[in-house]
Design an enzyme around this catalytic site. Structure first.
Site, PDB file in Angstrom:
ATOM      1  N   LYS A   1       0.794  -1.235   0.000  1.00 41.79           N
ATOM      2  CA  LYS A   1       0.000   0.000   0.000  1.00 41.79           C
ATOM      3  C   LYS A   1       0.825   1.283   0.000  1.00 41.79           C
ATOM      4  O   LYS A   1       0.328   2.356   0.351  1.00 41.79           O
ATOM      5  CB  LYS A   1      -1.010   0.043   1.162  1.00 41.79           C
ATOM      6  CG  LYS A   1      -1.838  -1.205   1.355  1.00 41.79           C
ATOM      7  CD  LYS A   1      -2.332  -1.818   0.088  1.00 41.79           C
ATOM      8  CE  LYS A   1      -3.402  -0.989  -0.614  1.00 41.79           C
ATOM      9  NZ  LYS A   1      -3.733  -1.596  -1.942  1.00 41.79           N
TER      10      LYS A   1
ATOM     11  N   THR B   1       2.816   0.850  -4.919  1.00 43.23           N
ATOM     12  CA  THR B   1       3.374  -0.176  -5.804  1.00 43.23           C
ATOM     13  C   THR B   1       2.788  -0.096  -7.213  1.00 43.23           C
ATOM     14  O   THR B   1       3.526  -0.108  -8.208  1.00 43.23           O
ATOM     15  CB  THR B   1       3.027  -1.582  -5.259  1.00 43.23           C
ATOM     16  OG1 THR B   1       2.922  -1.532  -3.849  1.00 43.23           O
ATOM     17  CG2 THR B   1       4.039  -2.598  -5.706  1.00 43.23           C
TER      18      THR B   1
ATOM     19  N   HIS C   1       6.876  -7.443  -2.184  1.00 37.91           N
ATOM     20  CA  HIS C   1       6.678  -6.768  -0.893  1.00 37.91           C
ATOM     21  C   HIS C   1       7.618  -7.348   0.163  1.00 37.91           C
ATOM     22  O   HIS C   1       7.483  -7.052   1.345  1.00 37.91           O
ATOM     23  CB  HIS C   1       5.233  -6.945  -0.403  1.00 37.91           C
ATOM     24  CG  HIS C   1       4.216  -6.199  -1.200  1.00 37.91           C
ATOM     25  ND1 HIS C   1       4.388  -4.903  -1.605  1.00 37.91           N
ATOM     26  CD2 HIS C   1       2.974  -6.565  -1.647  1.00 37.91           C
ATOM     27  CE1 HIS C   1       3.307  -4.503  -2.278  1.00 37.91           C
ATOM     28  NE2 HIS C   1       2.453  -5.497  -2.321  1.00 37.91           N
TER      29      HIS C   1
ATOM     30  N   SER D   1      -4.374   2.886   4.586  1.00 35.54           N
ATOM     31  CA  SER D   1      -4.591   2.257   3.292  1.00 35.54           C
ATOM     32  C   SER D   1      -4.613   0.727   3.421  1.00 35.54           C
ATOM     33  O   SER D   1      -5.438   0.041   2.818  1.00 35.54           O
ATOM     34  CB  SER D   1      -3.493   2.694   2.317  1.00 35.54           C
ATOM     35  OG  SER D   1      -3.730   2.171   1.033  1.00 35.54           O
TER      36      SER D   1
ATOM     37  N   GLN E   1      -2.076   9.744 -13.310  1.00 39.82           N
ATOM     38  CA  GLN E   1      -2.721  10.429 -12.182  1.00 39.82           C
ATOM     39  C   GLN E   1      -3.834   9.552 -11.612  1.00 39.82           C
ATOM     40  O   GLN E   1      -4.371   8.679 -12.287  1.00 39.82           O
ATOM     41  CB  GLN E   1      -3.245  11.804 -12.617  1.00 39.82           C
ATOM     42  CG  GLN E   1      -2.130  12.796 -12.975  1.00 39.82           C
ATOM     43  CD  GLN E   1      -1.063  12.918 -11.877  1.00 39.82           C
ATOM     44  OE1 GLN E   1      -1.371  13.176 -10.726  1.00 39.82           O
ATOM     45  NE2 GLN E   1       0.197  12.692 -12.238  1.00 39.82           N
TER      46      GLN E   1
HETATM   47  P1  A3P Z   1      -5.147   4.753  -0.655  1.00 34.67           P
HETATM   48  O1  A3P Z   1      -5.739   3.510  -0.085  1.00 34.67           O
HETATM   49  O2  A3P Z   1      -4.639   5.674   0.403  1.00 34.67           O
HETATM   50  O3  A3P Z   1      -6.055   5.447  -1.616  1.00 34.67           O
HETATM   51  P2  A3P Z   1      -0.325  -0.249  -3.645  1.00 34.67           P
HETATM   52  O4  A3P Z   1      -0.373  -0.094  -5.115  1.00 34.67           O
HETATM   53  O5  A3P Z   1       1.032  -0.339  -3.080  1.00 34.67           O
HETATM   54  O6  A3P Z   1      -1.243  -1.336  -3.187  1.00 34.67           O
HETATM   55  O7  A3P Z   1      -0.867   1.123  -3.022  1.00 34.67           O
HETATM   56  C1  A3P Z   1      -2.220   1.501  -3.152  1.00 34.67           C
HETATM   57  C2  A3P Z   1      -2.350   2.904  -2.659  1.00 34.67           C
HETATM   58  O8  A3P Z   1      -1.756   3.790  -3.617  1.00 34.67           O
HETATM   59  C3  A3P Z   1      -3.811   3.337  -2.518  1.00 34.67           C
HETATM   60  O9  A3P Z   1      -3.836   4.323  -1.494  1.00 34.67           O
HETATM   61  C4  A3P Z   1      -4.053   3.910  -3.890  1.00 34.67           C
HETATM   62  O10 A3P Z   1      -5.172   4.758  -3.982  1.00 34.67           O
HETATM   63  C5  A3P Z   1      -2.759   4.678  -4.085  1.00 34.67           C
HETATM   64  N1  A3P Z   1      -2.520   5.027  -5.489  1.00 34.67           N
HETATM   65  C6  A3P Z   1      -2.495   4.211  -6.552  1.00 34.67           C
HETATM   66  N2  A3P Z   1      -2.319   4.894  -7.688  1.00 34.67           N
HETATM   67  C7  A3P Z   1      -2.206   6.184  -7.331  1.00 34.67           C
HETATM   68  C8  A3P Z   1      -2.023   7.409  -8.059  1.00 34.67           C
HETATM   69  N3  A3P Z   1      -1.923   7.418  -9.383  1.00 34.67           N
HETATM   70  N4  A3P Z   1      -1.972   8.550  -7.356  1.00 34.67           N
HETATM   71  C9  A3P Z   1      -2.073   8.565  -6.010  1.00 34.67           C
HETATM   72  N5  A3P Z   1      -2.262   7.450  -5.274  1.00 34.67           N
HETATM   73  C10 A3P Z   1      -2.330   6.277  -5.926  1.00 34.67           C
END
Ligand code: A3P
Length: 300
Positions: free
Chosen positions: A52, A55, A114, A144, A235
């Protein structure tokens, strides 16, 4: 588009257990012999994160940098989790990470993990593969992770927010303590020069600048125009709408509980932490981080 909960393939939540000193679930250890003996290549790029921390975001940026121009069909035909194999994973719903990685038709291979640094297969170090680590501030990372565990049937049951938070502070969640993860990887950076350490907060502040940073680390020459296009395409809203990056095609997540692309903000922890929880968190944070040098620009 939301995944249909009737197609949720994993009905029983996995239990947490200790694996070489790290809390794990069987989906990430069942394939361990293959993970441990994984043959990395010198041109592999490993995207390493605590769950989270951003990635998927960085995976998509790298995928576009390498294949956006030469293989655009890749972006519309295959979900990101198939393009960027999750090394240690062996969910039954898709092929294991090692199998996907071994069969990737394109190079360089982008591989996600991870794993805490001490569990990374040794061939990555031997091959001197490049590694991009992404860290996110602890409080938002915890929030998250909580919402992710609520909606992902492949994760242990998180309980309510306070229950989850207490477990997070003890490192009793999948992939172990956040504190050890970010500081272990930071230490590695001091001796392993092929490691770029990024922060989620920096990506939010100025995605274009971080894309440039990635390009210079990877030795990629892209035009300003290309970088601008990529920056726009990655974005939050664009990725949330995009079926190939929003995880809506993976049938283990219940978007009725929470979407994968949830908020994408810095500071959402303020909507979750009570004053008492915040004080407790700060206390534990100070304690656990006192011997490390990781400099979070956003310590909140
Ligand atoms: P939130 O739950 O705070 O919204 P991972 O990919 O490591 O699982 O992380 C997921 C987190 O990264 C989520 O956070 C997700 O919304 C956020 N995320 C993914 N793409 C994003 C982007 N383009 N801009 C900002 N946050 C992003």
């Amino acid at each position: 588009e939301t995944p249909d909960s009737s197609s949720m393939k994993l009905s029983r939540r996995p239990e947490l257990f200790d694996f070489e000193g790290v809390s794990m679930i069987h989906y990430f250890t069942d394939n361990w012999e293959k993970v441990k003996n994984f043959q990395a290549r010198p041109d592999d790029i490993l995207i390493a994160t605590y769950p989270k921390a951003g990635t998927t975001w960085v995976s998509y940026i790298l995928d576009l940098l390498y294949f956006g121009k030469n293989a655009p069909e890749r972006q519309t035909s295959q979900p990101i989790y198939m393009r960027v194999p999750f090394l240690e994973s062996c969910f039954q719903v898709i092929p294991s990470g090692t199998e996907l990685a071994d069969n990737l038709p394109t190079s360089p291979r982008l591989i996600k993990t991870h794993l805490p640094v001490q569990l990374v297969p040794k061939s990555f170090w031997e091959q001197n593969s490049r590694i991009v680590y992404v860290a996110r501030n602890a409080k938002d990372n915890a929030v998250s992770y909580f919402h992710f565990d609520r909606m992902n049937m492949g994760e242990p049951e998180p309980g309510d927010w306070n229950t989850f938070l207490q477990k997070f502070l003890e490192g009793k969640n999948v992939f172990g303590p956040w504190f050890d993860h970010v500081s272990g990887w930071w230490e590695k950076k001091q001796t392993y020069s092929n490691l770029l350490y990024l922060f989620y907060e920096d990506l939010v502040e100025d995605t274009g600048r971080e894309v440039e940073r990635l390009c210079s680390f990877l030795g990629l020459s892209t035009s300003a125009e290309e970088r601008e296009k990529i920056t726009k395409g990655v974005q939050f809203d664009a990725m949330k709408q995009n079926k190939m990056t929003n995880y809506s095609t993976l049938p283990v997540m219940d978007f009725k509980i929470s979407p994968f692309m949830r908020k994408g903000k810095v500071g959402d922890w303020k909507n979750h932490f009570t004053v008492a929880q915040n004080e407790q968190f700060d206390e534990v944070y100070k304690q656990k981080m006192k011997n490390t040098n990781v400099k979070f620009r956003t310590v909140i």
